[in-house]
Design a protein around this motif. Structure first.
Motif, PDB file in Angstrom:
ATOM      1  N   ASN A  64      62.736  96.476  68.285  1.00 51.81           N
ATOM      2  CA  ASN A  64      62.771  96.995  69.653  1.00 51.81           C
ATOM      3  C   ASN A  64      63.156  95.897  70.629  1.00 51.81           C
ATOM      4  O   ASN A  64      63.026  94.705  70.345  1.00 51.81           O
ATOM      5  CB  ASN A  64      61.399  97.565  70.051  1.00 51.81           C
ATOM      6  CG  ASN A  64      61.481  98.525  71.236  1.00 51.81           C
ATOM      7  OD1 ASN A  64      62.548  99.047  71.552  1.00 51.81           O
ATOM      8  ND2 ASN A  64      60.365  98.760  71.882  1.00 51.81           N
ATOM      9  N   ARG A  65      63.629  96.337  71.785  1.00 51.96           N
ATOM     10  CA  ARG A  65      63.868  95.414  72.902  1.00 51.96           C
ATOM     11  C   ARG A  65      62.544  95.149  73.607  1.00 51.96           C
ATOM     12  O   ARG A  65      61.743  96.051  73.822  1.00 51.96           O
ATOM     13  CB  ARG A  65      64.863  96.046  73.875  1.00 51.96           C
ATOM     14  CG  ARG A  65      65.106  95.237  75.147  1.00 51.96           C
ATOM     15  CD  ARG A  65      66.152  95.895  76.023  1.00 51.96           C
ATOM     16  NE  ARG A  65      65.763  97.238  76.431  1.00 51.96           N
ATOM     17  CZ  ARG A  65      66.579  98.103  77.017  1.00 51.96           C
ATOM     18  NH1 ARG A  65      67.833  97.769  77.255  1.00 51.96           N
ATOM     19  NH2 ARG A  65      66.154  99.301  77.360  1.00 51.96           N
ATOM     20  N   VAL A  66      62.328  93.906  73.981  1.00 56.54           N
ATOM     21  CA  VAL A  66      61.156  93.541  74.775  1.00 56.54           C
ATOM     22  C   VAL A  66      61.586  93.475  76.236  1.00 56.54           C
ATOM     23  O   VAL A  66      62.536  92.768  76.580  1.00 56.54           O
ATOM     24  CB  VAL A  66      60.588  92.176  74.335  1.00 56.54           C
ATOM     25  CG1 VAL A  66      59.373  91.812  75.175  1.00 56.54           C
ATOM     26  CG2 VAL A  66      60.237  92.196  72.856  1.00 56.54           C
ATOM     27  N   LYS A  67      60.916  94.247  77.087  1.00 58.34           N
ATOM     28  CA  LYS A  67      61.249  94.246  78.511  1.00 58.34           C
ATOM     29  C   LYS A  67      60.085  94.795  79.314  1.00 58.34           C
ATOM     30  O   LYS A  67      59.184  95.435  78.761  1.00 58.34           O
ATOM     31  CB  LYS A  67      62.511  95.071  78.789  1.00 58.34           C
ATOM     32  CG  LYS A  67      62.326  96.569  78.630  1.00 58.34           C
ATOM     33  CD  LYS A  67      63.615  97.331  78.922  1.00 58.34           C
ATOM     34  CE  LYS A  67      63.985  97.312  80.383  1.00 58.34           C
ATOM     35  NZ  LYS A  67      63.101  98.131  81.234  1.00 58.34           N
TER      36      LYS A  67
ATOM     37  N   ILE B  25      64.269  91.973  70.457  1.00 54.18           N
ATOM     38  CA  ILE B  25      65.514  91.748  71.189  1.00 54.18           C
ATOM     39  C   ILE B  25      65.168  91.495  72.651  1.00 54.18           C
ATOM     40  O   ILE B  25      64.411  92.247  73.255  1.00 54.18           O
ATOM     41  CB  ILE B  25      66.433  92.983  71.096  1.00 54.18           C
ATOM     42  CG1 ILE B  25      66.917  93.212  69.659  1.00 54.18           C
ATOM     43  CG2 ILE B  25      67.613  92.872  72.050  1.00 54.18           C
ATOM     44  CD1 ILE B  25      67.607  94.549  69.455  1.00 54.18           C
ATOM     45  N   VAL B  26      65.714  90.447  73.228  1.00 64.14           N
ATOM     46  CA  VAL B  26      65.615  90.221  74.667  1.00 64.14           C
ATOM     47  C   VAL B  26      67.034  90.111  75.205  1.00 64.14           C
ATOM     48  O   VAL B  26      67.860  89.357  74.664  1.00 64.14           O
ATOM     49  CB  VAL B  26      64.821  88.946  75.007  1.00 64.14           C
ATOM     50  CG1 VAL B  26      64.772  88.740  76.525  1.00 64.14           C
ATOM     51  CG2 VAL B  26      63.403  89.023  74.437  1.00 64.14           C
TER      52      VAL B  26
ATOM     53  N   ARG C  59      53.614  87.007  69.861  1.00 64.40           N
ATOM     54  CA  ARG C  59      55.011  86.756  70.228  1.00 64.40           C
ATOM     55  C   ARG C  59      55.551  87.835  71.160  1.00 64.40           C
ATOM     56  O   ARG C  59      56.373  87.542  72.041  1.00 64.40           O
ATOM     57  CB  ARG C  59      55.872  86.677  68.955  1.00 64.40           C
ATOM     58  CG  ARG C  59      57.309  86.257  69.200  1.00 64.40           C
ATOM     59  CD  ARG C  59      57.393  84.878  69.803  1.00 64.40           C
ATOM     60  NE  ARG C  59      58.771  84.454  70.016  1.00 64.40           N
ATOM     61  CZ  ARG C  59      59.156  83.643  70.990  1.00 64.40           C
ATOM     62  NH1 ARG C  59      58.257  83.171  71.844  1.00 64.40           N
ATOM     63  NH2 ARG C  59      60.416  83.302  71.125  1.00 64.40           N
ATOM     64  N   ASP C  60      55.083  89.064  71.002  1.00 62.57           N
ATOM     65  CA  ASP C  60      55.493  90.157  71.879  1.00 62.57           C
ATOM     66  C   ASP C  60      55.154  89.824  73.338  1.00 62.57           C
ATOM     67  O   ASP C  60      55.960  90.050  74.246  1.00 62.57           O
ATOM     68  CB  ASP C  60      54.787  91.444  71.460  1.00 62.57           C
ATOM     69  CG  ASP C  60      55.633  92.689  71.669  1.00 62.57           C
ATOM     70  OD1 ASP C  60      56.866  92.595  71.592  1.00 62.57           O
ATOM     71  OD2 ASP C  60      55.051  93.765  71.894  1.00 62.57           O
ATOM     72  N   ALA C  61      53.982  89.274  73.561  1.00 62.91           N
ATOM     73  CA  ALA C  61      53.559  88.898  74.911  1.00 62.91           C
ATOM     74  C   ALA C  61      54.387  87.734  75.452  1.00 62.91           C
ATOM     75  O   ALA C  61      54.769  87.713  76.633  1.00 62.91           O
ATOM     76  CB  ALA C  61      52.078  88.546  74.916  1.00 62.91           C
ATOM     77  N   GLU C  62      54.672  86.757  74.599  1.00 59.68           N
ATOM     78  CA  GLU C  62      55.473  85.607  75.030  1.00 59.68           C
ATOM     79  C   GLU C  62      56.881  86.024  75.433  1.00 59.68           C
ATOM     80  O   GLU C  62      57.413  85.570  76.452  1.00 59.68           O
ATOM     81  CB  GLU C  62      55.533  84.568  73.909  1.00 59.68           C
ATOM     82  CG  GLU C  62      54.202  83.913  73.586  1.00 59.68           C
ATOM     83  CD  GLU C  62      54.261  83.057  72.333  1.00 59.68           C
ATOM     84  OE1 GLU C  62      53.287  82.311  72.094  1.00 59.68           O
ATOM     85  OE2 GLU C  62      55.263  83.135  71.590  1.00 59.68           O
ATOM     86  N   LEU C  63      57.473  86.896  74.636  1.00 61.94           N
ATOM     87  CA  LEU C  63      58.843  87.331  74.928  1.00 61.94           C
ATOM     88  C   LEU C  63      58.906  88.231  76.160  1.00 61.94           C
ATOM     89  O   LEU C  63      59.939  88.291  76.838  1.00 61.94           O
ATOM     90  CB  LEU C  63      59.436  88.052  73.714  1.00 61.94           C
ATOM     91  CG  LEU C  63      59.754  87.155  72.520  1.00 61.94           C
ATOM     92  CD1 LEU C  63      60.180  87.987  71.316  1.00 61.94           C
ATOM     93  CD2 LEU C  63      60.841  86.140  72.878  1.00 61.94           C
TER      94      LEU C  63
END
Length: 437
Positions: free
Chosen positions: A156-159, A220-221, A242-246
């Motif tokens: 997934n994209r992280v946004k 994905i970012v 890592r989800d939170a960091e990104l």
């Protein structure tokens, strides 16, 4: 039933003087991963010690129109094949596509990631397996096809999310909780209210990881131009952190309108492939969930002109507009829109604004909605959608604002806006052909 024409008899009609317009460029961080395959291959090295020979691997594809999603999925599948695995694609998109297996398969195929395109099976089903129970009796689910695979790869994209704020928003954890939870999982989550998502995503992800075989997560970012900025293949035990960091990285890169005060914002298209909210509240400052956590320009009136083809009639986001058009309403699939918004618990997302007969009428109605507005000095902005913000239209009254902003510049000469015989606006990229003459 909405009448096909709605007369609005006003003294003097709707007409107001219109300003001239200018094209303006907005600059964002543009750092881009040029070789996606090489980047994914380098990340895949972290998992070369795992024997994948003959192993089935479910790779998720979501409903968002993520420009870099297909090349990343292609690269991930290629690496899995090289390692001897048998990958397949699973649509992971909660209630989207009308909440049906056929609808979700169609979305994936329309993104060019169907079985024929990718050379691997596409397994679409709304069946789920119940995995666990976490906070307040909230049940955790997994797509049945994915659960039965030897491994799962949630991608997934992280946004920033479009309805809530927290340490975890849109990303790999949300793909696990709602995407792979399908319609059943989406309903269970949304019934708790989106304000609780940051609290619920970590325990759901932990329970999911404990009960399934996740090979790795793919995050994905994107940069401000929808290009791939970062791609990470994340070991299961690091996904939550890592989800939170990104997300912090993604928040620093998201495109925005760089102008502070706008009388009328004209949005050419909204859609689920643009944003989960149809148009991104991180851009407009408005959201259907009525959260006050979204900053944006001060906008008096928003006009929405149409739907993207990729949204398949889902008009989520219409409710935050002030004016729309007959053409927009004719594009709507009411069932898909209602299924999505009832599931999400935000029925106001499809509230119907005033419906104008044409783009021309819609613009004049919105201008009349701005107290004491004078046409020549009106501050009007036109955008294609809330993803493509590298180029926008601004009325002449905003030229000084653009010139003063270090990340903006004027492109070309002033031109007069034009409408066809039916009162519809010309194409967004046709400004050079629309100069006064």
């Amino acid at each position: 039933m909405i009448p096909s024409i709605i007369p609005i008899p006003l003294p003097g009609g709707l007409d107001m003087p219109l300003p001239k317009f200018l094209r303006a460029r907005q600059r964002f961080v543009g750092d881009t991963v040029e070789d996606v395959a090489a980047a994914v291959a380098a990340e895949f090295e972290k998992f070369k010690h795992i024997d994948l020979t003959g192993k089935s691997v479910a790779v998720t594809v979501g409903s968002r129109g993520i420009r870099s999603q297909k090349p990343v999925v292609v690269a991930v599948i290629d690496e899995l094949k090289k390692a001897g695995a048998d990958p397949f694609i699973v649509p992971a998109m909660g209630s989207h596509g009308g909440g049906t297996a056929e609808g979700q398969q169609k979305i994936v195929e329309d993104y060019g990631m169907g079985a024929d395109d990718m050379g691997v099976p596409l397994k679409s089903s709304m069946e789920v397996v119940e995995l666990a129970e976490v906070v307040d009796g909230l049940k955790v689910y997994c797509d049945k096809n994915a659960y039965e695979a030897d491994y799962i790869v949630p991608l997934n994209r992280v946004k920033p999310h479009t309805s809530f704020r927290g340490k975890w928003e849109s990303g790999v954890c949300k793909m696990i909780a709602i995407g792979l939870g399908k319609h059943t999982g989406a309903v269970a989550m949304h019934r708790r209210g989106m304000a609780r998502f940051p609290e619920l995503l970590p325990p759901i992800t932990e329970a999911f990881l404990a009960k399934t075989n996740v090979l790795f997560g793919v995050a994905i970012v994107e940069n401000g131009y929808e290009r791939l900025h970062t791609v990470n293949l994340i070991p299961p035990e690091q996904i939550i952190e890592r989800d939170a960091e990104l997300l912090d990285l993604a928040k620093s890169l998201i495109p925005r309108l760089l102008l502070d005060q706008i009388d009328v914002l004209v949005v050419d298209e909204i859609g689920k492939n643009i944003s989960g909210a149809g148009m991104d509240p991180n851009v407009t400052g408005r959201n259907s969930s009525k959260s006050n956590d979204f900053a944006g320009p001060e906008i008096q009136q928003i006009v929405i002109r149409g739907l993207t083809e990729g949204t398949h009639g889902n008009a989520t986001g219409l409710g935050v507009a002030d004016v729309t058009t007959q053409a927009f309403v004719r594009q709507m699939d009411w069932t898909k829109t209602y299924v999505n918004l009832v599931t999400a618990g935000v029925p106001s997302g499809a509230s119907l604004p005033l419906v104008a007969n044409s783009d021309r009428d819609a613009l004049f109605i919105a201008m009349r909605g701005c107290p004491m507005l004078e046409g020549a000095t009106s501050r009007i902005v036109r955008i294609e959608n809330t993803l493509d913000l590298g180029e926008i239209w601004v009325s002449e009254a905003m030229a000084a604002d653009v010139a003063a902003h270090p990340e903006m510049e004027i492109i070309g000469e002033p031109f007069e806006i034009s409408f066809d015989a039916d009162g519809q606006l010309g194409p967004f990229h046709g400004a050079d052909k629309m100069a006064a003459g």
